[in-house]
Design a protein around this motif. Structure first.
Motif, PDB file in Angstrom:
ATOM      1  N   PRO A 101       0.821  -1.210   0.000  1.00 32.23           N
ATOM      2  CA  PRO A 101       0.000   0.000   0.000  1.00 32.23           C
ATOM      3  C   PRO A 101       0.858   1.264   0.000  1.00 32.23           C
ATOM      4  O   PRO A 101       1.931   1.304   0.594  1.00 32.23           O
ATOM      5  N   GLU A 102       0.368   2.292  -0.674  1.00 36.69           N
ATOM      6  CA  GLU A 102       1.083   3.555  -0.725  1.00 36.69           C
ATOM      7  C   GLU A 102       1.144   4.184   0.672  1.00 36.69           C
ATOM      8  O   GLU A 102       0.162   4.137   1.426  1.00 36.69           O
ATOM      9  N   PRO A 103       2.265   4.778   1.038  1.00 37.67           N
ATOM     10  CA  PRO A 103       2.357   5.435   2.347  1.00 37.67           C
ATOM     11  C   PRO A 103       1.584   6.742   2.381  1.00 37.67           C
ATOM     12  O   PRO A 103       1.304   7.354   1.345  1.00 37.67           O
ATOM     13  N   ASP A 104       1.260   7.163   3.581  1.00 37.43           N
ATOM     14  CA  ASP A 104       0.637   8.459   3.821  1.00 37.43           C
ATOM     15  C   ASP A 104       1.764   9.458   4.048  1.00 37.43           C
ATOM     16  O   ASP A 104       2.270   9.595   5.165  1.00 37.43           O
ATOM     17  N   LEU A 105       2.172  10.146   2.995  1.00 31.08           N
ATOM     18  CA  LEU A 105       3.383  10.959   3.045  1.00 31.08           C
ATOM     19  C   LEU A 105       3.108  12.355   3.573  1.00 31.08           C
ATOM     20  O   LEU A 105       2.146  13.023   3.167  1.00 31.08           O
ATOM     21  N   LEU A 106       3.969  12.820   4.476  1.00 31.30           N
ATOM     22  CA  LEU A 106       4.018  14.225   4.832  1.00 31.30           C
ATOM     23  C   LEU A 106       4.746  14.980   3.721  1.00 31.30           C
ATOM     24  O   LEU A 106       5.522  14.396   2.950  1.00 31.30           O
ATOM     25  N   ASP A 107       4.524  16.279   3.638  1.00 29.84           N
ATOM     26  CA  ASP A 107       5.124  17.049   2.547  1.00 29.84           C
ATOM     27  C   ASP A 107       6.638  16.905   2.511  1.00 29.84           C
ATOM     28  O   ASP A 107       7.237  16.752   1.434  1.00 29.84           O
ATOM     29  N   TRP A 108       7.292  16.940   3.683  1.00 30.08           N
ATOM     30  CA  TRP A 108       8.754  16.881   3.700  1.00 30.08           C
ATOM     31  C   TRP A 108       9.286  15.497   3.346  1.00 30.08           C
ATOM     32  O   TRP A 108      10.463  15.335   3.019  1.00 30.08           O
ATOM     33  N   GLU A 109       8.404  14.477   3.402  1.00 31.21           N
ATOM     34  CA  GLU A 109       8.823  13.122   3.050  1.00 31.21           C
ATOM     35  C   GLU A 109       8.826  12.874   1.538  1.00 31.21           C
ATOM     36  O   GLU A 109       9.477  11.926   1.080  1.00 31.21           O
ATOM     37  N   ARG A 110       8.110  13.692   0.786  1.00 28.39           N
ATOM     38  CA  ARG A 110       7.933  13.402  -0.648  1.00 28.39           C
ATOM     39  C   ARG A 110       9.256  13.357  -1.430  1.00 28.39           C
ATOM     40  O   ARG A 110       9.462  12.436  -2.234  1.00 28.39           O
ATOM     41  N   PRO A 111      10.191  14.300  -1.236  1.00 30.91           N
ATOM     42  CA  PRO A 111      11.471  14.173  -1.953  1.00 30.91           C
ATOM     43  C   PRO A 111      12.251  12.919  -1.549  1.00 30.91           C
ATOM     44  O   PRO A 111      12.912  12.295  -2.395  1.00 30.91           O
ATOM     45  N   LEU A 112      12.174  12.555  -0.278  1.00 30.42           N
ATOM     46  CA  LEU A 112      12.842  11.334   0.166  1.00 30.42           C
ATOM     47  C   LEU A 112      12.221  10.106  -0.490  1.00 30.42           C
ATOM     48  O   LEU A 112      12.924   9.163  -0.871  1.00 30.42           O
ATOM     49  N   TRP A 113      10.893  10.108  -0.602  1.00 24.36           N
ATOM     50  CA  TRP A 113      10.192   8.989  -1.246  1.00 24.36           C
ATOM     51  C   TRP A 113      10.609   8.862  -2.710  1.00 24.36           C
ATOM     52  O   TRP A 113      10.873   7.753  -3.197  1.00 24.36           O
ATOM     53  N   GLU A 114      10.687   9.996  -3.404  1.00 19.42           N
ATOM     54  CA  GLU A 114      11.105   9.962  -4.810  1.00 19.42           C
ATOM     55  C   GLU A 114      12.523   9.415  -4.937  1.00 19.42           C
ATOM     56  O   GLU A 114      12.826   8.639  -5.851  1.00 19.42           O
ATOM     57  N   HIS A 115      13.399   9.789  -3.996  1.00 18.82           N
ATOM     58  CA  HIS A 115      14.753   9.239  -4.010  1.00 18.82           C
ATOM     59  C   HIS A 115      14.722   7.736  -3.764  1.00 18.82           C
ATOM     60  O   HIS A 115      15.432   6.970  -4.423  1.00 18.82           O
ATOM     61  N   GLY A 116      13.884   7.294  -2.817  1.00 16.30           N
ATOM     62  CA  GLY A 116      13.790   5.867  -2.539  1.00 16.30           C
ATOM     63  C   GLY A 116      13.342   5.056  -3.732  1.00 16.30           C
ATOM     64  O   GLY A 116      13.740   3.894  -3.896  1.00 16.30           O
ATOM     65  N   LEU A 117      12.532   5.666  -4.606  1.00 17.29           N
ATOM     66  CA  LEU A 117      12.054   4.947  -5.784  1.00 17.29           C
ATOM     67  C   LEU A 117      13.144   4.742  -6.824  1.00 17.29           C
ATOM     68  O   LEU A 117      12.938   4.005  -7.797  1.00 17.29           O
ATOM     69  N   THR A 118      14.307   5.365  -6.628  1.00 19.92           N
ATOM     70  CA  THR A 118      15.433   5.083  -7.523  1.00 19.92           C
ATOM     71  C   THR A 118      16.070   3.734  -7.214  1.00 19.92           C
ATOM     72  O   THR A 118      16.882   3.235  -8.002  1.00 19.92           O
ATOM     73  N   CYS A 119      15.726   3.147  -6.082  1.00 20.82           N
ATOM     74  CA  CYS A 119      16.174   1.787  -5.773  1.00 20.82           C
ATOM     75  C   CYS A 119      15.499   0.833  -6.757  1.00 20.82           C
ATOM     76  O   CYS A 119      14.287   0.925  -6.973  1.00 20.82           O
ATOM     77  N   PRO A 120      16.231  -0.082  -7.381  1.00 20.43           N
ATOM     78  CA  PRO A 120      15.604  -0.959  -8.380  1.00 20.43           C
ATOM     79  C   PRO A 120      14.529  -1.853  -7.780  1.00 20.43           C
ATOM     80  O   PRO A 120      14.579  -2.202  -6.603  1.00 20.43           O
ATOM     81  N   ASP A 121      13.556  -2.190  -8.611  1.00 24.74           N
ATOM     82  CA  ASP A 121      12.491  -3.084  -8.168  1.00 24.74           C
ATOM     83  C   ASP A 121      13.062  -4.416  -7.694  1.00 24.74           C
ATOM     84  O   ASP A 121      14.048  -4.917  -8.244  1.00 24.74           O
ATOM     85  N   ALA A 122      12.430  -4.978  -6.683  1.00 19.03           N
ATOM     86  CA  ALA A 122      12.801  -6.311  -6.205  1.00 19.03           C
ATOM     87  C   ALA A 122      12.035  -7.365  -6.997  1.00 19.03           C
ATOM     88  O   ALA A 122      10.868  -7.151  -7.358  1.00 19.03           O
ATOM     89  N   PRO A 123      12.644  -8.503  -7.268  1.00 19.23           N
ATOM     90  CA  PRO A 123      11.917  -9.551  -7.978  1.00 19.23           C
ATOM     91  C   PRO A 123      10.939 -10.254  -7.044  1.00 19.23           C
ATOM     92  O   PRO A 123      11.100 -10.222  -5.816  1.00 19.23           O
ATOM     93  N   PRO A 124       9.895 -10.893  -7.590  1.00 16.23           N
ATOM     94  CA  PRO A 124       9.045 -11.729  -6.746  1.00 16.23           C
ATOM     95  C   PRO A 124       9.900 -12.752  -6.002  1.00 16.23           C
ATOM     96  O   PRO A 124      10.775 -13.398  -6.594  1.00 16.23           O
ATOM     97  N   THR A 125       9.688 -12.861  -4.722  1.00 14.05           N
ATOM     98  CA  THR A 125      10.558 -13.651  -3.851  1.00 14.05           C
ATOM     99  C   THR A 125       9.717 -14.577  -2.991  1.00 14.05           C
ATOM    100  O   THR A 125       8.735 -14.144  -2.376  1.00 14.05           O
ATOM    101  N   ARG A 126      10.089 -15.824  -2.952  1.00 16.03           N
ATOM    102  CA  ARG A 126       9.322 -16.783  -2.150  1.00 16.03           C
ATOM    103  C   ARG A 126       9.452 -16.447  -0.663  1.00 16.03           C
ATOM    104  O   ARG A 126      10.454 -15.865  -0.234  1.00 16.03           O
ATOM    105  N   VAL A 127       8.463 -16.815   0.102  1.00 14.43           N
ATOM    106  CA  VAL A 127       8.523 -16.748   1.556  1.00 14.43           C
ATOM    107  C   VAL A 127       8.321 -18.171   2.068  1.00 14.43           C
ATOM    108  O   VAL A 127       7.274 -18.776   1.860  1.00 14.43           O
ATOM    109  N   ASP A 128       9.340 -18.714   2.714  1.00 17.70           N
ATOM    110  CA  ASP A 128       9.287 -20.098   3.186  1.00 17.70           C
ATOM    111  C   ASP A 128       8.560 -20.229   4.510  1.00 17.70           C
ATOM    112  O   ASP A 128       7.964 -21.263   4.790  1.00 17.70           O
ATOM    113  N   ARG A 129       8.619 -19.185   5.323  1.00 15.55           N
ATOM    114  CA  ARG A 129       7.958 -19.220   6.628  1.00 15.55           C
ATOM    115  C   ARG A 129       7.274 -17.892   6.875  1.00 15.55           C
ATOM    116  O   ARG A 129       7.916 -16.844   6.855  1.00 15.55           O
ATOM    117  N   GLU A 130       5.979 -17.940   7.064  1.00 18.66           N
ATOM    118  CA  GLU A 130       5.217 -16.746   7.415  1.00 18.66           C
ATOM    119  C   GLU A 130       5.053 -16.695   8.934  1.00 18.66           C
ATOM    120  O   GLU A 130       4.695 -17.691   9.557  1.00 18.66           O
TER     121      GLU A 130
END
Length: 228
Positions: A101-130
């Motif tokens: 789910p999308e975060p509820d961003l404060l105004d000052w968080e928005r530039p940080l969020w945009e920077h975080g989106l420069t991190c490459p997408d993660a591939p679908p990853t199995r979860v062995d133990r929930e």
């Protein structure tokens, strides 16, 4: 990537965005988070530099389903046979079955969020133990899973009571001071989780972002969690 000793049994891997941790029980290794998708080789090289082999990775515990925390988990687990652990509520995002789910961003968080989106997408990853919270994982003389909702619904922290170590995931952070983590889906719930984690009074606190606390940790965490 920087390799930082936190305690004799505990090292931090610092990436361009975010960080992960390595706990060592002799030759048995546990990763708490796994960095982004390009981090696997750097993590393996760092483990070798400590005199261990990556084949010793027994488990990778994902604190929550954001790309900078589990990106390399699938590659490392496939190479070395590690178990991947995540909370049941974030496991579908880790597996690529639904978006976080999308975060509820404060105004000052928005530039940080945009920077975080420069991190490459993660591939679908199995979860062995929930997990759901309350489980004790077999490392660190008993690592208790603490459900830590607010940053995401399925965020977790890990508490090693015999060592006084707490891994907060992104519930808390350190950026010149201890603070509530950013990018929360439910800020009020995250603040309540922060207070619950502070009540554990750890001697060492390891954040998802920012330098660990190794001195006066319990007091600093409690002061920040309670608005001090």
């Amino acid at each position: 990537m920087d390799l930082v000793e936190v305690l004799p049994q505990l090292h931090m891997f610092r990436f361009r965005i975010g960080q992960a941790y390595l706990w060592r029980d002799g030759a048995d290794l546990t990763l708490i988070d796994a960095g982004d998708v390009d981090s696997a080789t750097a993590i393996e090289d760092a483990i070798r530099s400590l005199g261990h082999h990556p084949a010793g990775i027994r488990r990778i515990v994902i604190t929550h389903g954001h790309r900078d925390h589990y990106g390399a988990a699938r590659e490392l687990a496939d190479r070395h046979g590690a178990e991947i652990v995540a909370h049941a509520l974030d496991a579908p995002a880790v597996r690529g079955e639904r978006p976080v789910p999308e975060p509820d961003l404060l105004d000052w968080e928005r530039p940080l969020w945009e920077h975080g989106l420069t991190c490459p997408d993660a591939p679908p990853t199995r979860v062995d133990r929930e997990v759901t919270g309350g489980e004790v994982l077999p490392f660190g003389d008993g690592a208790r899973v603490v459900h830590a909702p607010g940053h995401t619904a399925g965020s977790i922290a890990l508490h090693l009571p015999r060592h006084g170590v707490l891994f907060t995931g992104d519930t808390a952070a350190f950026a010149d001071r201890v603070m509530l983590g950013v990018f929360n889906v439910d800020r009020a719930e995250a603040a309540g989780t922060f207070r619950r984690l502070a009540a554990l009074a750890p001697r060492t606190v390891c954040f998802g972002h920012g330098d660990p606390l190794t001195e006066n940790a319990a007091a600093l965490l409690a002061a920040a969690a309670n608005g001090g």
